[in-house]
Design a protein around this motif. Structure first.
Motif, PDB file in Angstrom:
ATOM      1  N   ALA A   1       8.188   4.207   3.717  1.00  0.00           N
ATOM      2  CA  ALA A   1       7.788   5.363   4.521  1.00  0.00           C
ATOM      3  C   ALA A   1       8.024   5.073   6.002  1.00  0.00           C
TER       4      ALA A   1
ATOM      5  N   GLY B   1       6.286   7.079   0.702  1.00  0.00           N
ATOM      6  CA  GLY B   1       6.548   5.811   0.037  1.00  0.00           C
ATOM      7  C   GLY B   1       5.964   5.927  -1.369  1.00  0.00           C
TER       8      GLY B   1
ATOM      9  N   GLN C   1       4.939   3.589  -3.439  1.00  0.00           N
ATOM     10  CA  GLN C   1       4.069   2.513  -3.955  1.00  0.00           C
ATOM     11  C   GLN C   1       2.585   2.858  -3.933  1.00  0.00           C
ATOM     12  N   LYS C   2       2.230   4.049  -3.424  1.00  0.00           N
ATOM     13  CA  LYS C   2       0.817   4.429  -3.434  1.00  0.00           C
ATOM     14  C   LYS C   2       0.490   5.147  -4.750  1.00  0.00           C
TER      15      LYS C   2
ATOM     16  N   TRP D   1      -1.090   5.655  10.432  1.00  0.00           N
ATOM     17  CA  TRP D   1       0.288   5.946  10.016  1.00  0.00           C
ATOM     18  C   TRP D   1       0.880   7.063  10.857  1.00  0.00           C
TER      19      TRP D   1
ATOM     20  N   SER E   1       2.643  10.072   1.501  1.00  0.00           N
ATOM     21  CA  SER E   1       2.673   8.808   0.746  1.00  0.00           C
ATOM     22  C   SER E   1       1.499   8.654  -0.223  1.00  0.00           C
ATOM     23  N   SER E   2       0.277   8.852   0.277  1.00  0.00           N
ATOM     24  CA  SER E   2      -0.881   8.538  -0.567  1.00  0.00           C
ATOM     25  C   SER E   2      -1.462   9.748  -1.301  1.00  0.00           C
TER      26      SER E   2
ATOM     27  N   THR F   1      -4.501   7.381   4.252  1.00  0.00           N
ATOM     28  CA  THR F   1      -4.778   6.304   3.310  1.00  0.00           C
ATOM     29  C   THR F   1      -5.896   5.365   3.776  1.00  0.00           C
TER      30      THR F   1
ATOM     31  N   CYS G   1       0.401  13.545   8.881  1.00  0.00           N
ATOM     32  CA  CYS G   1       0.209  12.641   7.743  1.00  0.00           C
ATOM     33  C   CYS G   1      -0.872  13.313   6.899  1.00  0.00           C
TER      34      CYS G   1
HETATM   35  C1  LIG Z   1       1.456   3.015   3.146  1.00  0.00           C
HETATM   36  C2  LIG Z   1       1.765   4.167   4.017  1.00  0.00           C
HETATM   37  C3  LIG Z   1       2.878   4.172   4.879  1.00  0.00           C
HETATM   38  C4  LIG Z   1       3.811   2.981   5.022  1.00  0.00           C
HETATM   39  O1  LIG Z   1       4.537   2.804   3.878  1.00  0.00           O
HETATM   40  P1  LIG Z   1       5.691   1.681   3.799  1.00  0.00           P
HETATM   41  O2  LIG Z   1       6.417   2.101   2.567  1.00  0.00           O
HETATM   42  O3  LIG Z   1       5.008   0.367   3.690  1.00  0.00           O
HETATM   43  O4  LIG Z   1       6.522   1.780   5.005  1.00  0.00           O
HETATM   44  C5  LIG Z   1       3.114   5.301   5.622  1.00  0.00           C
HETATM   45  N1  LIG Z   1       2.312   6.372   5.537  1.00  0.00           N
HETATM   46  C6  LIG Z   1       1.234   6.404   4.727  1.00  0.00           C
HETATM   47  C7  LIG Z   1       0.392   7.620   4.669  1.00  0.00           C
HETATM   48  C8  LIG Z   1       0.932   5.306   3.945  1.00  0.00           C
HETATM   49  O5  LIG Z   1      -0.147   5.336   3.140  1.00  0.00           O
END
Ligand SMILES: *Cc1c(COP(=O)(O)O)cnc(C)c1O
Length: 360
Positions: free
Chosen positions: A76, A192, A194-195, A101, A173-174, A151, A147
């Motif tokens: 992200a 991203g 991975q969340k 973020w 992302s989250s 997170t 955002c």
């Molecule tokens: C974890 C996170 C990011 C950063 O993600 P990366 O893949 O580590 O760069 C950015 N924005 C939010 C909302 C996040 O939770």
């Protein structure tokens, strides 16, 4: 084998059925005699994996035809630069800063043009979402940035900001795939994976087609130009093939579970169990203004650092792991993403009750 309940904010818990499936396919994916890890990204087998992943995501989110789906690397955080490089035609963008973020994205954008902070909740440690119904949106802003789910702080935009006709760009992302969204309200949705979706190392960008142009800021690298990846179907260079494969499995799992309406129902049910407990607890308390509470990330504190540390330690010994809060909030944080079963949240609340009684 013994699995724990993993409350990590990311990389985070994945659905057990998906982990089992990818384990079964590790030595021989679908009769190819190899793992997806070993496979050419130009092979027919992989093309089918990425095509199905995209189609399943489109089905889940109801993504209109005039939006492209890109599977990119750099996480992200790389989007913090890629967005201004590609969208800042007037070199002006407005940022709503609701956490670390968003702040990082805002700071990065300052390298490329005039980034304005038009709202912030930093005055109260980002514990709320500011009123965004009538903000001083810049007349020449190329976009307004948010955002959507914070997170670290556990807040969520329940209503999108009034951008006064400007393009909305959102980091999800989250909260990716945690509930239905109306894609047409956004210029770009990205996150991203991975969340709430898959393993680390990839970002998914959903971008309206007219925003994909060659007219980017001078000096923008080929790899950071959306058009490069859109024209090549996310296969301009070697993508994170294994991650795309696992995400594709998660999309199929979500469809089988009943899609995003059903995920929303489950997520609301899970979050309610935890928030209801926090609201009546004499020891623990939530840190977020109730109306802005996230369904995904739930920070809470006892107000006593030593007690917090004791709780985190004893919870881990009971198989409830990664509950330590982010260093900027302290205390605890339970991330209860799609793949966290209701039983995990119930186990956490039962443990909190017991801990409260023992430490009264
Ligand atoms: C974890 C996170 C990011 C950063 O993600 P990366 O893949 O580590 O760069 C950015 N924005 C939010 C909302 C996040 O939770």
């Amino acid at each position: 084998m013994s699995r724990v309940y993993n409350f990590s904010a990311g990389p985070a818990v994945l659905p057990e059925v998906v982990l089992k499936e990818v384990a079964e396919e590790m030595m021989d994916y679908n009769g190819t005699g190899m793992s997806v890890m070993e496979m050419s990204h130009r092979s027919a087998a992989f093309q089918q994996i990425i095509d199905e992943a995209e189609q399943d995501l489109r089905d889940l989110m109801n993504i209109p035809d005039n939006y492209k789906v890109l599977f990119l690397q750099g996480g992200a955080s790389q989007q913090f630069a890629m967005i201004p490089m590609n969208l800042m035609k007037n070199k002006v963008a407005d940022y709503i800063v609701t956490g670390q973020w968003a702040k990082k994205a805002y700071q990065e954008a300052q390298k490329y043009g005039k980034a304005n902070k038009i709202a912030s909740s930093e005055d109260k440690t980002f514990s709320y979402i500011p009123d965004c119904s009538d903000l001083p949106v810049s007349p020449d802003a190329d976009y307004v940035y948010i955002c959507e789910n914070n997170t670290i702080y556990g807040t969520k935009f329940k209503e999108l900001p009034n951008t006064k006709g400007k393009l909305l760009v959102s980091d999800v992302s989250s909260c990716f795939l945690s509930e239905p969204v109306d894609v047409t309200k956004y210029g770009i949705i990205y996150g991203g994976v991975q969340k709430n979706i898959g393993p680390a190392g990839m970002v998914i960008v959903i971008i309206r087609e007219d925003l994909i142009t060659e007219d980017v800021l001078p000096g923008t690298p080929t790899m950071l130009t959306y058009k490069t990846h859109a024209d090549a179907g996310s296969l301009y260079n070697t993508p994170n093939a294994y991650c795309i494969y696992v995400c594709g499995k998660v999309f199929k799992w979500l469809k089988a579970m009943g899609g995003l309406e059903e995920m929303k129902r489950r997520n609301e049910e899970k979050a309610k169990i935890l928030y209801d407990f926090l609201d009546q607890s004499k020891l623990f308390k939530g840190t977020v203004v109730p109306k802005d509470r996230s369904l995904m990330n739930v920070p809470f504190v006892t107000g006593d650092k030593e007690m917090d540390a004791k709780f985190v330690k004893e919870a881990a010994a009971a198989g409830l792991v990664n509950l330590k809060g982010h260093r900027s909030v302290g205390g605890m944080r339970a991330s209860i993403y799609n793949a966290m079963p209701r039983e995990g949240v119930e186990a956490l609340v039962a443990f909190m009750k017991k801990f409260e009684e023992e430490n009264a």
